[in-house]
Enzyme design. Structure first.
Site, short mmCIF file in Angstrom:
data_model
loop_
_atom_site.label_atom_id
_atom_site.label_comp_id
_atom_site.label_asym_id
_atom_site.label_seq_id
_atom_site.Cartn_x
_atom_site.Cartn_y
_atom_site.Cartn_z
N PRO A 126 54.62 99.34 66.79
CA PRO A 126 55.41 98.20 67.13
C PRO A 126 54.88 96.89 66.82
CG PRO A 126 57.02 99.85 68.16
CD PRO A 126 55.08 100.44 67.18
N TYR A 127 53.41 97.27 67.74
CA TYR A 127 52.87 95.92 67.72
C TYR A 127 52.09 95.41 67.10
CZ TYR A 127 48.18 93.68 69.50
OH TYR A 127 47.62 92.63 69.48
N LEU A 128 51.53 96.56 65.91
CA LEU A 128 50.73 95.70 64.58
C LEU A 128 52.12 95.99 63.82
CD1 LEU A 128 48.18 99.25 64.71
CD2 LEU A 128 47.51 96.80 65.25
N LYS A 131 52.40 92.13 64.31
CA LYS A 131 51.20 91.51 63.77
C LYS A 131 50.77 91.67 62.21
CE LYS A 131 48.54 89.71 67.73
NZ LYS A 131 48.50 88.88 67.44
#
Length: 213
Positions: A126-128, A131
């Site tokens: 989810p973070y990547l 980003k």
């Protein structure tokens, strides 16, 4: 220059604000908590109170800046929802504010792996994804943007020696001190606009490494 750093109390951001202030710039850090103001002032920076996540627009904070830096993050303890509202939404909101106030220069602190988020594990994906979408939005915005993708961040003392690459897919650690130093150098190197590059600890002095990109 007048430089606004979003996520001004972050570990990289505080280091960057200190460097910019030492270089004689007006270093402003956007923070949500008034309790963090003293830390920014101790670094020689100007605290700017605002809510990156919930304010409808960031125009009032960005107006008058010569450049903006996105160094905010929801943090490792946050869920996928906040990754979308901070890591993606905040970056988009900062870009929109730069566009609407006539600020051309945008420097993004991204992450290695943002070029292939689908291959990440369940925790990091989810973070990547956030980003990756943020990077794509900023690239497509027409701003004079530089996207810096550091490797695994450490609190080891900086060396001033790095390895940078426009060929994505690398791995390796990098001290937060050196990330901040690269960001400060990039802000003074307008020819880096339009570049996306990865950043790791290495053996090349920062100016030489960045100038060779």
């Amino acid at each position: 220059m007048d430089i606004l750093v979003a996520g001004g109390h972050g570990k990289v951001a505080l280091r960057l604000l200190r460097l910019l202030a030492e270089q004689g710039h007006t270093a402003r850090g956007l923070i949500r908590s008034p309790q963090h103001a003293a830390d920014l002032e101790a670094a020689g920076a100007v605290p700017v109170l605002g809510d990156l996540e919930n304010d409808e627009t960031l125009d009032a904070y960005v107006r008058g800046a010569d450049a903006v830096v996105f160094a905010a993050g929801a943090g490792p303890g946050s869920g996928p929802g906040r990754k979308r509202t901070v890591d993606l939404g905040g970056a988009v909101k900062l870009a929109d504010a730069a566009l609407s106030t006539g600020v051309r220069r945008y420097v993004m602190v991204s992450s290695i792996g943002a070029d292939r988020p689908e291959s990440a594990g369940e925790t990091m994906r989810p973070y990547l994804l956030a980003k990756a979408e943020a990077d794509d939005y900023v690239r497509a915005s027409g701003l004079d943007a530089t996207i810096v993708r550091p490797g695994s961040l450490t609190d080891e003392p900086g060396t001033g020696l790095v390895r940078v690459s426009r060929e994505l897919g690398g791995r390796g650690p990098v001290p937060r001190d050196d990330v901040a130093a690269v960001l400060a150098y990039v802000l003074g190197a307008p020819r880096t606009a339009g570049l996306t590059f990865e950043l790791f600890g290495g053996d090349t002095p920062i100016p030489q490494a960045v100038d060779a990109l």
